[in-house]
Write a protein that holds these residues in place. Structure first.
Motif, PDB file in Angstrom:
ATOM      1  N   LYS A 366      39.605   3.757  36.896  1.00 34.37           N
ATOM      2  CA  LYS A 366      41.060   3.860  36.894  1.00 34.37           C
ATOM      3  C   LYS A 366      41.563   4.731  38.055  1.00 34.37           C
ATOM      4  CE  LYS A 366      44.928   5.023  33.874  1.00 34.37           C
ATOM      5  NZ  LYS A 366      45.345   5.540  32.538  1.00 34.37           N
ATOM      6  N   PHE A 367      40.845   5.848  38.307  1.00 38.99           N
ATOM      7  CA  PHE A 367      41.240   6.734  39.410  1.00 38.99           C
ATOM      8  C   PHE A 367      41.071   6.025  40.751  1.00 38.99           C
ATOM      9  CE2 PHE A 367      40.162  10.317  42.324  1.00 38.99           C
ATOM     10  CZ  PHE A 367      41.398  10.920  42.314  1.00 38.99           C
ATOM     11  N   TYR A 372      43.640   3.363  45.439  1.00 38.46           N
ATOM     12  CA  TYR A 372      43.929   2.171  46.239  1.00 38.46           C
ATOM     13  C   TYR A 372      45.440   1.922  46.315  1.00 38.46           C
ATOM     14  CZ  TYR A 372      39.217   0.435  47.108  1.00 38.46           C
ATOM     15  OH  TYR A 372      37.947   0.272  47.594  1.00 38.46           O
ATOM     16  N   ILE A 373      46.122   2.107  45.214  1.00 41.38           N
ATOM     17  CA  ILE A 373      47.584   1.932  45.214  1.00 41.38           C
ATOM     18  C   ILE A 373      48.247   2.966  46.117  1.00 41.38           C
ATOM     19  CG2 ILE A 373      49.640   2.001  43.764  1.00 41.38           C
ATOM     20  CD1 ILE A 373      47.895   0.904  41.473  1.00 41.38           C
ATOM     21  N   THR A 374      47.744   4.226  46.019  1.00 39.12           N
ATOM     22  CA  THR A 374      48.308   5.294  46.865  1.00 39.12           C
ATOM     23  C   THR A 374      48.088   5.002  48.338  1.00 39.12           C
ATOM     24  OG1 THR A 374      47.863   6.873  45.106  1.00 39.12           O
ATOM     25  CG2 THR A 374      48.232   7.773  47.308  1.00 39.12           C
ATOM     26  N   ARG A 375      46.907   4.524  48.667  1.00 39.67           N
ATOM     27  CA  ARG A 375      46.657   4.188  50.072  1.00 39.67           C
ATOM     28  C   ARG A 375      47.603   3.081  50.550  1.00 39.67           C
ATOM     29  NH1 ARG A 375      41.144   1.420  51.980  1.00 39.67           N
ATOM     30  NH2 ARG A 375      42.204  -0.268  50.879  1.00 39.67           N
ATOM     31  N   GLY A 376      47.880   2.118  49.712  1.00 31.36           N
ATOM     32  CA  GLY A 376      48.814   1.060  50.088  1.00 31.36           C
ATOM     33  C   GLY A 376      50.224   1.594  50.312  1.00 31.36           C
ATOM     34  N   LYS A 421      41.722  10.811  55.059  1.00 25.13           N
ATOM     35  CA  LYS A 421      41.182  11.615  53.950  1.00 25.13           C
ATOM     36  C   LYS A 421      41.150  10.831  52.647  1.00 25.13           C
ATOM     37  CE  LYS A 421      41.700  16.195  51.935  1.00 25.13           C
ATOM     38  NZ  LYS A 421      42.501  17.474  51.951  1.00 25.13           N
ATOM     39  N   LEU A 422      42.209  10.066  52.417  1.00 27.00           N
ATOM     40  CA  LEU A 422      42.242   9.254  51.192  1.00 27.00           C
ATOM     41  C   LEU A 422      41.143   8.203  51.203  1.00 27.00           C
ATOM     42  CD1 LEU A 422      43.747   8.732  48.571  1.00 27.00           C
ATOM     43  CD2 LEU A 422      45.252   7.173  49.830  1.00 27.00           C
ATOM     44  N   GLN A 423      40.858   7.625  52.362  1.00 26.84           N
ATOM     45  CA  GLN A 423      39.811   6.620  52.467  1.00 26.84           C
ATOM     46  C   GLN A 423      38.443   7.236  52.188  1.00 26.84           C
ATOM     47  OE1 GLN A 423      40.392   3.390  52.864  1.00 26.84           O
ATOM     48  NE2 GLN A 423      38.185   2.975  52.631  1.00 26.84           N
ATOM     49  N   ARG A 424      38.232   8.473  52.684  1.00 30.06           N
ATOM     50  CA  ARG A 424      36.946   9.138  52.395  1.00 30.06           C
ATOM     51  C   ARG A 424      36.792   9.411  50.901  1.00 30.06           C
ATOM     52  NH1 ARG A 424      38.301  12.244  56.994  1.00 30.06           N
ATOM     53  NH2 ARG A 424      38.819  14.010  55.639  1.00 30.06           N
TER      54      ARG A 424
END
Length: 499
Positions: A366-367, A372-376, A421-424
């Protein structure tokens, strides 16, 4: 003129006859007297025993007194001071009135009733031979019945020992079935444990028991053959003795009891309370109790003693084997039950671990989806239609010129750093999630292996308890081993660990 003889000489002997003439007559008289006395003594001695003949060294008037002297009673002094007269020992009729006991009269010449006496004596010999043959046949028959009884007891004990041997062999088959069934456990559950050691120990103990009982069976078989041979010999000797008996007016058992015996070998019964009867006669090749009969009865006596000891030993071994086999089976089942309890505890721990890991995987998934939504959202809209009124046409792209003040704006750099950073973090979460999924798969596989191991051990215990029932024979267990082929679990589910 007559002639006169001269006068004889004057002598004291007035006899006229000549002395030689008188001596010849006296010699003839003495000779006739001696012949008469000798013939009379010989005539009388033929009707008297040898002991009654007069001793020539004893005077004639003293012969009778010397001959009668041993017949008279003997006077014995008592402790109280009195005396008592007793007749001399030996055979004969005691004459209490005359205080004499003449010995039995044995004539050396046949009496007038000699023919009848010899006929009676022959009849007595024949009857004695018939009685001896009947008594020997009774003894042989009693010994034969005792041997038959021992043969029946030995056969029954052999049947019991054979049943126990069949149970031991069935136990070996059950052990083989248990090992074969435990071989279908997963690879992770095949680590050697105490249950495998107990099965190996049970196999060795059952082999030792089987070897010992087979030795008892061989020994009892040899003894049974010896008893059967002795029984045939006794039957043959008894049949020979009975051929000499034409009329048997008494049962053989009655004759044996009259002899004062309940058993010729005196083993199976207690001695009779009556007075002891006839003793065992010496073997006589021409009599009723021949050396063959003596050898057969001695062999029967030895075999009865040996069979009695063998029966006691076989019964003791059979009872010990039954108890030992039951104890061994109980110990093996107890070890398998202990392994089942331990497997059940491990199953519970694995099940709890799988449950906790399942919740963690759900939260991590879920996290990850939220990141993924936040990155979008950080990347911005993909179309101009998604722009809001406060957004510029070129956002989030900023055209950078060296001579423009826009090169000093921090927005693009901060957005690029945040996106990286979010991708890492997303990559790290995916890695952890993959590790959790792999561990969950391993735990699930281990849990399934534990379930299969528990089921196998439970089936082994159930099989052992069912197979050791007395109604299950050796042939059924053997058919189960030869024909039974359980379905092998799929290799992908149990043998191969997940990657």
């Amino acid at each position: 003129m007559p002639v006169l003889a001269p006068p004889a000489e004057h002598s004291q002997d007035t006899r006229v006859g000549a002395p030689a003439w008188r001596e010849a007559t006296r010699a003839e008289t003495r000779k006739a007297h001696h012949v008469t006395e000798r013939c009379g003594q010989e005539a009388v001695a033929m009707w008297q025993p040898k002991e009654s003949v007069r001793d020539p060294n004893v005077a004639h008037h003293l012969c009778r007194a010397a001959y009668i002297q041993p017949w008279r009673f003997r006077v014995e002094m008592l402790r109280g001071g009195g005396h008592m007269e007793k007749p001399p020992p030996g055979e004969g009729v005691t004459l209490w009135k005359g205080k004499m006991k003449p010995p039995a009269w044995h004539a050396r010449l046949p009496l007038p009733l000699h023919r009848d006496a010899r006929a009676l004596q022959t009849a007595e010999v024949v009857l004695a031979h018939a009685r001896g043959a009947r008594l020997t046949a009774a003894r042989l028959g009693r010994a034969q019945r005792q041997i038959n009884g021992q043969v029946r007891q030995l056969q029954r004990q052999r049947e019991a020992t054979d049943r126990r041997l069949s149970e031991v062999r069935k136990g070996l088959l059950v052990n083989q079935q248990s090992v074969k069934l435990r071989g279908y456990r997963p690879k992770s559950e095949k680590i050697p444990d105490r249950a495998d050691s107990m099965l190996t120990w049970e196999k060795e103990e059952l082999k030792n028991m089987k070897r010992k009982m087979e030795e008892d069976m061989e020994k009892s078989e040899a003894l049974l053959k010896a008893l059967a041979s002795c029984r045939d010999t006794l039957a043959f000797c008894c049949k020979e003795r009975l051929q000499a008996v034409d009329l048997m007016n008494q049962p053989l058992d009655k004759v044996l009891e009259q002899a004062g015996r309940h058993s010729w070998v005196n083993l199976s019964r207690a001695p009779t309370p009556r007075t002891q009867g006839q003793k065992t006669p010496p073997p006589d090749p021409v009599g009723t109790y021949t050396p063959e009969c003596a050898a057969a009865l001695n062999e029967a006596k030895l075999l009865l003693v040996e069979s009695k000891d063998t029966l006691a030993e076989m019964a003791k071994n059979e009872a010990e084997m039954r108890e030992q086999q039951l104890q061994i089976s109980d110990r093996v089942c107890a070890s398998l039950a202990q392994k089942m309890r331990e497997t059940c505890e491990l199953k519970e721990r694995l099940n709890m671990s799988v449950g906790l890991m399942r919740g963690t995987i759900h939260r991590c998934t879920k996290f990850k989806q939220e990141m993924y939504i936040t990155r979008g959202l950080i990347k911005g809209p993909l179309s101009k239609r998604h722009l809001e009124t406060r957004e510029k046409l070129d956002r989030p792209l900023v055209r950078v010129y060296q001579r423009h003040v826009g090169t000093q704006l921090p927005e693009a750099t901060r957005l690029a750093q945040g996106t990286d950073k979010l991708q890492r973090h997303i990559s790290h979460v995916e890695k952890n999630l993959n590790e959790l999924l792999a561990m969950q798969k391993n735990l699930t596989w281990s849990l399934n292996c534990k379930k299969i191991g528990f089921d196998v051990d439970h089936n082994v215990v159930r099989l052992r308890l069912r197979q050791r029932h007395p109604h299950v024979c050796y042939e059924q267990a053997q058919r189960l081993v030869n024909d039974w082929d359980p379905r092998t679990p799929p290799r992908g589910d149990t043998d191969a660990a997940p990657e």
